[in-house]
Write an enzyme that holds these catalytic residues in place. Structure first.
Site, PDB file in Angstrom:
ATOM      1  N   GLU A 104     -12.592 -13.948   2.739  1.00  0.00           N
ATOM      2  CA  GLU A 104     -11.298 -13.525   2.532  1.00  0.00           C
ATOM      3  C   GLU A 104     -10.743 -13.221   1.071  1.00  0.00           C
ATOM      4  OE1 GLU A 104      -9.940 -12.833   5.148  1.00  0.00           O
ATOM      5  OE2 GLU A 104     -10.526 -14.265   6.905  1.00  0.00           O
ATOM      6  N   TRP A 107     -12.198  -9.808   0.425  1.00  0.00           N
ATOM      7  CA  TRP A 107     -11.232  -8.655   0.983  1.00  0.00           C
ATOM      8  C   TRP A 107      -9.823  -8.581   0.131  1.00  0.00           C
ATOM      9  CZ3 TRP A 107     -11.687  -4.971   3.895  1.00  0.00           C
ATOM     10  CH2 TRP A 107     -12.537  -4.858   4.906  1.00  0.00           C
ATOM     11  N   TRP A 136       5.309  11.819  13.024  1.00  0.00           N
ATOM     12  CA  TRP A 136       5.755  10.376  13.471  1.00  0.00           C
ATOM     13  C   TRP A 136       7.022  10.484  13.909  1.00  0.00           C
ATOM     14  CZ3 TRP A 136       2.106   6.949  12.882  1.00  0.00           C
ATOM     15  CH2 TRP A 136       1.172   7.068  11.732  1.00  0.00           C
ATOM     16  N   ASN A 171      -2.546 -13.528  10.141  1.00  0.00           N
ATOM     17  CA  ASN A 171      -3.359 -12.309  10.262  1.00  0.00           C
ATOM     18  C   ASN A 171      -3.545 -11.697  11.472  1.00  0.00           C
ATOM     19  OD1 ASN A 171      -5.340 -10.468   8.677  1.00  0.00           O
ATOM     20  ND2 ASN A 171      -6.413 -11.556  10.210  1.00  0.00           N
ATOM     21  N   TRP A 189       4.267   4.366   9.611  1.00  0.00           N
ATOM     22  CA  TRP A 189       3.660   3.009   9.346  1.00  0.00           C
ATOM     23  C   TRP A 189       4.297   2.402   8.237  1.00  0.00           C
ATOM     24  CZ3 TRP A 189       1.159   2.577   4.572  1.00  0.00           C
ATOM     25  CH2 TRP A 189       0.717   3.980   4.125  1.00  0.00           C
ATOM     26  N   TRP A 212      -1.773  -1.930   5.790  1.00  0.00           N
ATOM     27  CA  TRP A 212      -1.161  -1.064   6.772  1.00  0.00           C
ATOM     28  C   TRP A 212      -1.436   0.590   6.773  1.00  0.00           C
ATOM     29  CZ3 TRP A 212       2.609  -1.210  10.179  1.00  0.00           C
ATOM     30  CH2 TRP A 212       3.520  -2.339  10.406  1.00  0.00           C
TER      31      TRP A 212
END
Length: 320
Positions: A104, A107, A136, A171, A189, A212
């Site tokens: 993690e 990441w 969008w 998460n 987004w 995102w």
């Protein structure tokens, strides 16, 4: 620095921050408290040894390390966390969980390198993939329902209310609410990323915007489009998390807690909740604006399982 984030600078300006800051996981900011949390999660509790099995939880203080806010605020170094885990492995043993905790951290580094590589493209509507053809939705009602936790999908609503009241979200929750906003409702987004920037205790630029833009399918790779109802049943099987954050559903049994729209009039009366009055019906699929035209997934009550959708990458500077 946002007001929520400022709690880790030594003061608590908002009520919803105070609620969470007083919890066992986030007592206060600073390096001393960060190291206490690190010591607790590894040496005092041995929670690190079962991290892999509990990491997808959503309710409580210990299903994840909760190092994020201190890492984001610079109170805790990822190198310190890494070396302490390696020390733990040497003394008490290494396993899949200790490996995954380090994974993690990797990441976290990945998104920093990703941001460094793509620069301002991670803030563009079409992301690094350059998907300029995506239109969008500007539906303000759908945005408000998502942001306020009133979509009619209990898992999404519970997570959004937790975020609004505490500055925290698991998460698992982050993946689901992002998928629903971008891939089902088809709302830009970047609005979701901006709201997270305002509210998250552990906000940092690279991790937030990188996650995102990936959730919205704007990286040119795999798109994880989540079936929200299935995720709810998989990760909150008894509905404890949902009932905690959606008190209007507290008397709804497990057989209906993930799909309250299936309740009959008699069941609504029995469980003390009236649909469309106490709790909304799901947003109909007819109002969805799926940007990648994926299959029937997400909040559609008749949905299938999670799917991966491959999309064509549009080179920068070219026309879609």
């Amino acid at each position: 620095m946002s007001k929520v984030h400022a709690v880790f600078g030594g003061f608590v300006p908002d009520h919803h921050v105070a609620v969470w800051a007083c919890s066992l996981a986030f007592p206060q900011g600073g390096e001393t408290e960060a190291l206490k949390r690190l010591n607790y999660y590894l040496w005092d509790s041995d929670l690190i040894a079962k991290y892999f099995e509990i990491r997808n939880g959503m309710l409580g203080g210990d299903y994840s390390t909760k190092f994020g806010p201190w890492l984001a605020a610079g109170c805790l170094s990822p190198r310190t966390v890494y070396h302490e885990i390696k020390k733990y492995e040497a003394q008490r043993g290494a396993n899949k969980s200790t490996y995954w905790a380090i994974f993690e951290l990797i990441w976290r580094d990945y998104f920093r390198f990703y941001a460094a590589k793509h620069g301002s493209c991670i803030f563009f509507p079409g992301g690094p993939a350059g998907l300029t053809s995506v239109a969008w939705s500007a539906d303000s009602e759908l945005w408000d329902r998502w942001a306020q936790g009133q979509t009619g999908l209990p898992l999404v609503d519970a997570n959004m209310r937790e975020l609004q009241q505490t500055g925290w979200m698991s998460n698992r929750g982050r993946q689901n609410v992002a998928s629903y906003l971008a891939l089902d409702l088809g709302i830009d987004w970047r609005r979701g990323a901006s709201l997270f920037e305002q509210l998250l205790l552990d906000y940092d630029v690279a991790s937030n915007w990188g996650n995102w833009v990936a959730a919205a399918g704007m990286t040119g790779g795999r798109i994880n489009h989540f079936n929200i109802t299935k995720q709810s049943k998989d990760y909150d099987p008894d509905g404890h998390y949902i009932r905690h954050w959606l008190p209007e559903l507290q008397n709804v049994p497990t057989s209906r807690i993930h799909e309250p729209w299936l309740m009959t009039a008699d069941e609504q009366k029995e469980y003390g909740v009236q649909l469309r009055v106490d709790y909304p019906m799901p947003i109909p699929a007819s109002r969805f604006n799926r940007p990648h035209q994926g299959g029937r997934v997400g909040g559609d009550p008749a949905a299938g399982i999670r799917t991966a959708v491959n999309i064509r990458r549009v080179p920068k500077g070219s026309k879609a």
